[in-house]
Design a protein around this motif. Structure first.
Motif, PDB file in Angstrom:
ATOM      1  N   UNK A 159       6.882   5.485-112.700  1.00 45.46           N
ATOM      2  CA  UNK A 159       7.978   4.549-112.958  1.00 45.46           C
ATOM      3  C   UNK A 159       7.477   3.297-113.666  1.00 45.46           C
ATOM      4  N   UNK A 160       6.319   2.787-113.255  1.00 48.60           N
ATOM      5  CA  UNK A 160       5.768   1.588-113.903  1.00 48.60           C
ATOM      6  C   UNK A 160       5.429   1.853-115.368  1.00 48.60           C
ATOM      7  N   UNK A 161       4.924   3.062-115.666  1.00 47.89           N
ATOM      8  CA  UNK A 161       4.620   3.418-117.050  1.00 47.89           C
ATOM      9  C   UNK A 161       5.904   3.498-117.875  1.00 47.89           C
ATOM     10  N   UNK A 162       6.953   4.036-117.254  1.00 51.86           N
ATOM     11  CA  UNK A 162       8.270   4.093-117.903  1.00 51.86           C
ATOM     12  C   UNK A 162       8.776   2.683-118.208  1.00 51.86           C
ATOM     13  N   UNK A 163       8.689   1.776-117.221  1.00 45.54           N
ATOM     14  CA  UNK A 163       9.142   0.401-117.436  1.00 45.54           C
ATOM     15  C   UNK A 163       8.350  -0.262-118.561  1.00 45.54           C
ATOM     16  N   UNK A 164       7.040  -0.006-118.597  1.00 45.66           N
ATOM     17  CA  UNK A 164       6.190  -0.619-119.620  1.00 45.66           C
ATOM     18  C   UNK A 164       6.580  -0.138-121.017  1.00 45.66           C
TER      19      UNK A 164
END
Length: 295
Positions: A159-164
């Motif tokens: 999810x954090x990679x998606x947000x980034x």
């Protein structure tokens, strides 16, 4: 399943295993089977945890242990507990193991060149292109889509990679706390669920479906790692999310997206989603879609 296709796969497997020499215990003339040599390559110069090796190679713990013991007995590999976490064991190549790694790397290069050498330049190109296509399709077939808890480490990382990525692609950046926030509870039953696409034990994609109201669900957090796009993983995720929405008793599925995510919009339109008026206050959304699910 088409039996002719199955038969072709079996013929291909037999041809490849014979041609690359994996049917004996002296792969590349090093007096060891391919499994041991592959393990040396996977450990590499920097070492790997046993969990990474097990998941990346698809080996059970017992077989991995036997392979490691064989390499340890030759003085090629050593295992030890990781600094700061006694639960994690790390496999590393010894000085002798690193020398063996260098020999194997050279021999592997020479063997690959020997497969290409008898062919004309045009046939070499055809073979390499076909290998690339087969590799990509095999990787796609190895992806597994599973439900996951949103607070587990791989889920958070995904999810954090998606947000980034959204933050890089949107002119205004991206802050997941703005607008209608999707909480961890929204990604757990009974309110919803999170799906992770995993390849070789690594999360490479995700998608969330959550209930909005009676009979209506929403898709959120749909993402696939850039290096794996074009292999059909997003379609597989979308199919599973729709199936999960139906299992929740929902017959309409909604989603929103930003105009910069052109590949996402193409996927939704291709799958029968139609554009509708705004239904939420997501500050990043520019397009809203809905699809009626078949029973």
């Amino acid at each position: 399943m088409d039996e002719n296709q199955v038969a072709q796969v079996r013929r291909f497997n037999r041809a490849v295993t014979q041609r690359i020499g994996v049917l004996n215990d002296d792969y590349l003339g090093r007096g060891r089977p391919l499994a041991q040599l592959r393990l040396i390559f996977e450990i590499g110069k920097d070492g790997r945890s046993l969990r990474e090796l097990r998941e990346g190679l698809g080996l059970d713990s017992g077989y991995l242990s036997r392979l490691l013991r064989a390499l340890e007995s030759e003085g090629l590999v050593e295992t030890a507990r990781a600094e700061g976490d006694a639960r994690v064991r790390i496999a590393r190549l010894t000085a002798k193991g690193k020398r063996e790694y260098a020999v194997l790397d050279r021999k592997s290069h020479d063997f690959a060149a020997s497969l290409l050498a008898p062919l004309s330049e045009s046939r070499r190109l055809r073979l390499v292109q076909a290998m690339t296509e087969v590799e990509n399709l095999l990787r796609a077939s190895a992806v597994r889509i599973e439900t996951a808890d949103p607070d587990e480490p791989q889920a958070r990382q995904c999810l954090d990679t998606y947000y980034a990525e959204l933050s890089r692609r949107f002119e205004t950046g991206f802050d997941p706390s703005r607008g209608a926030v999707t909480t961890s509870d929204d990604m757990r039953p009974p309110r919803g669920l999170l799906l992770l696409a995993r390849l070789d034990g690594r999360a490479v994609g995700c998608g969330v479906v959550r209930k909005l109201s009676h009979g209506i669900a929403e898709i959120k957090r749909m993402w696939v790692a850039p290096e794996l796009r074009g292999l059909g993983i997003a379609q597989h995720l979308l199919d599973r999310l729709e199936a999960e929405a139906r299992a929740m008793g929902c017959r309409r599925l909604r989603l929103d997206t930003n105009g910069r995510l052109t590949e996402a919009m193409a996927l939704y339109l291709r799958n029968g989603y139609r554009e509708i008026p705004r239904y939420n206050d997501n500050p990043y959304a520019e397009h809203w879609f809905e699809k009626r699910l078949r029973s």
